[in-house]
Design a protein around this motif. Sequence first.
Motif, mmCIF file in Angstrom:
data_model
loop_
_atom_site.group_PDB
_atom_site.id
_atom_site.type_symbol
_atom_site.label_atom_id
_atom_site.label_comp_id
_atom_site.label_asym_id
_atom_site.label_seq_id
_atom_site.Cartn_x
_atom_site.Cartn_y
_atom_site.Cartn_z
ATOM 1 N N TRP A 1 0.939 -1.075 0.157
ATOM 2 C CA TRP A 1 0.235 0.053 -0.083
ATOM 3 C C TRP A 1 1.223 1.160 -0.160
ATOM 4 O O TRP A 1 0.720 2.347 -0.707
ATOM 5 N N VAL A 2 2.019 1.389 1.050
ATOM 6 C CA VAL A 2 2.498 2.522 0.495
ATOM 7 C C VAL A 2 3.593 2.462 -0.432
ATOM 8 O O VAL A 2 3.224 3.766 -0.873
ATOM 9 N N TYR A 3 3.453 1.200 -1.098
ATOM 10 C CA TYR A 3 4.360 1.367 -2.622
ATOM 11 C C TYR A 3 3.218 0.938 -3.382
ATOM 12 O O TYR A 3 4.000 2.075 -5.098
ATOM 13 N N ASP A 4 2.396 2.379 -3.406
ATOM 14 C CA ASP A 4 1.149 2.333 -4.305
ATOM 15 C C ASP A 4 1.069 0.851 -5.313
ATOM 16 O O ASP A 4 0.272 1.745 -6.407
ATOM 17 N N LEU A 5 1.303 0.072 -4.860
ATOM 18 C CA LEU A 5 0.798 -1.187 -5.864
ATOM 19 C C LEU A 5 -0.550 -1.946 -5.180
ATOM 20 O O LEU A 5 -1.329 -2.433 -5.737
ATOM 21 N N VAL A 6 -1.409 -1.125 -4.502
ATOM 22 C CA VAL A 6 -2.716 -1.624 -4.456
ATOM 23 C C VAL A 6 -3.698 -0.091 -3.143
ATOM 24 O O VAL A 6 -2.613 0.235 -2.584
ATOM 25 N N SER A 7 -5.027 -0.362 -3.813
ATOM 26 C CA SER A 7 -5.852 0.874 -3.507
ATOM 27 C C SER A 7 -6.040 0.744 -1.950
ATOM 28 O O SER A 7 -5.343 -0.503 -1.116
ATOM 29 N N THR A 8 -6.268 2.222 -0.945
ATOM 30 C CA THR A 8 -6.639 1.120 0.380
ATOM 31 C C THR A 8 -7.638 -0.040 0.417
ATOM 32 O O THR A 8 -7.348 -0.710 1.293
ATOM 33 N N LYS A 9 -9.026 0.615 -0.482
ATOM 34 C CA LYS A 9 -10.287 -0.028 -0.399
ATOM 35 C C LYS A 9 -9.464 -1.851 -0.868
ATOM 36 O O LYS A 9 -9.611 -3.298 0.139
ATOM 37 N N MET A 10 -8.337 -2.093 -1.815
ATOM 38 C CA MET A 10 -8.140 -3.499 -2.233
ATOM 39 C C MET A 10 -7.220 -4.010 -0.665
ATOM 40 O O MET A 10 -7.372 -5.462 -0.649
ATOM 41 N N ALA A 11 -6.362 -3.049 -0.358
ATOM 42 C CA ALA A 11 -5.344 -3.298 0.886
ATOM 43 C C ALA A 11 -6.167 -3.994 1.741
ATOM 44 O O ALA A 11 -6.073 -5.312 2.741
ATOM 45 N N LEU A 12 -7.816 -3.358 2.353
ATOM 46 C CA LEU A 12 -8.485 -3.999 3.589
ATOM 47 C C LEU A 12 -8.752 -5.075 2.988
ATOM 48 O O LEU A 12 -8.856 -6.249 3.521
ATOM 49 N N ALA A 13 -9.584 -5.112 2.033
ATOM 50 C CA ALA A 13 -9.800 -7.038 1.384
ATOM 51 C C ALA A 13 -8.832 -7.985 1.479
ATOM 52 O O ALA A 13 -9.026 -9.088 1.542
ATOM 53 N N TYR A 14 -7.698 -7.372 1.101
ATOM 54 C CA TYR A 14 -5.882 -8.309 1.214
ATOM 55 C C TYR A 14 -6.116 -8.856 2.778
ATOM 56 O O TYR A 14 -5.914 -10.335 2.668
ATOM 57 N N VAL A 15 -6.483 -7.756 3.898
ATOM 58 C CA VAL A 15 -5.945 -8.367 5.277
ATOM 59 C C VAL A 15 -7.324 -9.209 5.809
ATOM 60 O O VAL A 15 -7.385 -9.991 6.238
ATOM 61 N N ALA A 16 -8.319 -8.631 5.029
ATOM 62 C CA ALA A 16 -9.251 -9.535 4.828
ATOM 63 C C ALA A 16 -9.664 -10.898 4.693
ATOM 64 O O ALA A 16 -9.472 -12.358 5.812
ATOM 65 N N ALA A 17 -9.055 -11.126 3.855
ATOM 66 C CA ALA A 17 -8.673 -12.493 2.744
ATOM 67 C C ALA A 17 -7.678 -13.434 3.804
ATOM 68 O O ALA A 17 -7.905 -14.565 4.123
ATOM 69 N N GLN A 18 -6.941 -12.468 4.210
ATOM 70 C CA GLN A 18 -5.457 -13.507 4.418
ATOM 71 C C GLN A 18 -5.838 -13.612 6.708
ATOM 72 O O GLN A 18 -5.926 -15.129 6.953
#
Length: 249
Positions: free
Chosen positions: A75-92
Amino acid sequence: MNRSTLDNISVFLAELIGTGLLVMLGCMGCVSGLGHTPGHFELAINFGLIVMIIVQVFGCVSGSHLNPAVTAGAWVYDLVSTKMALAYVAAQCIGSFMGYGILKMLTPAAVFESAKDPGAGFCVTQPNPLITTIQAVGVEFVATMVLILVCCGVWDPRNAKHHDSVALKFGFTVGALAVAAGPYTGASMNPARSLGPVLWNGVYTAHWVYWVGPLTAGFLTAFAYKAVFRREVPVELPNHELRALNTDK
């Protein structure tokens, strides 16, 4: 359903299944009541090799973060949006819970109970009693920092053409860090990996260590690498576009 939505669903499933496999197979390698007692080096390398397998399978789908700290860095590296970052963490987190639950289903109850760490639970990461919680946070921070440095190096635009061995890079990195930091904290480096076993065993002692250390390292390390070391690579245009530009001039 449009293609973008399907792609997002596939990314979510890749992170869920990948993290589930990480916890299930990683903790499965820690079982010592079935005629074999694995040593520390064996446990560490097992986790590293499992990471290698998962990255090889799902790396092209979601990047195989498998870890909220890695997602924080992305997310810091601008590879994922905030929305997708939250989806990633939820999935994990969901994947970790499911992976540990499946392991409980596949493992004889008597073996699972005998393999538990006193006062904690099987495969629950806890700091070594000989170190303080602050030292534990420091160990998790440093180990995760090294992991995120490797991630940032892989994500660096200058490495765009050198991704053939990414699965090996991450697998051996996790294995080496687990060998080094395992005796201190269990070398989680991953809040989601620690969350599943904790939820099933109900032991939350010092669990905050495995969120504060790795997540802080994820954010700060990615920010520092991006600010100090990252360099953009000029985009190489195809020959026909170069000719068109020269003609325009």
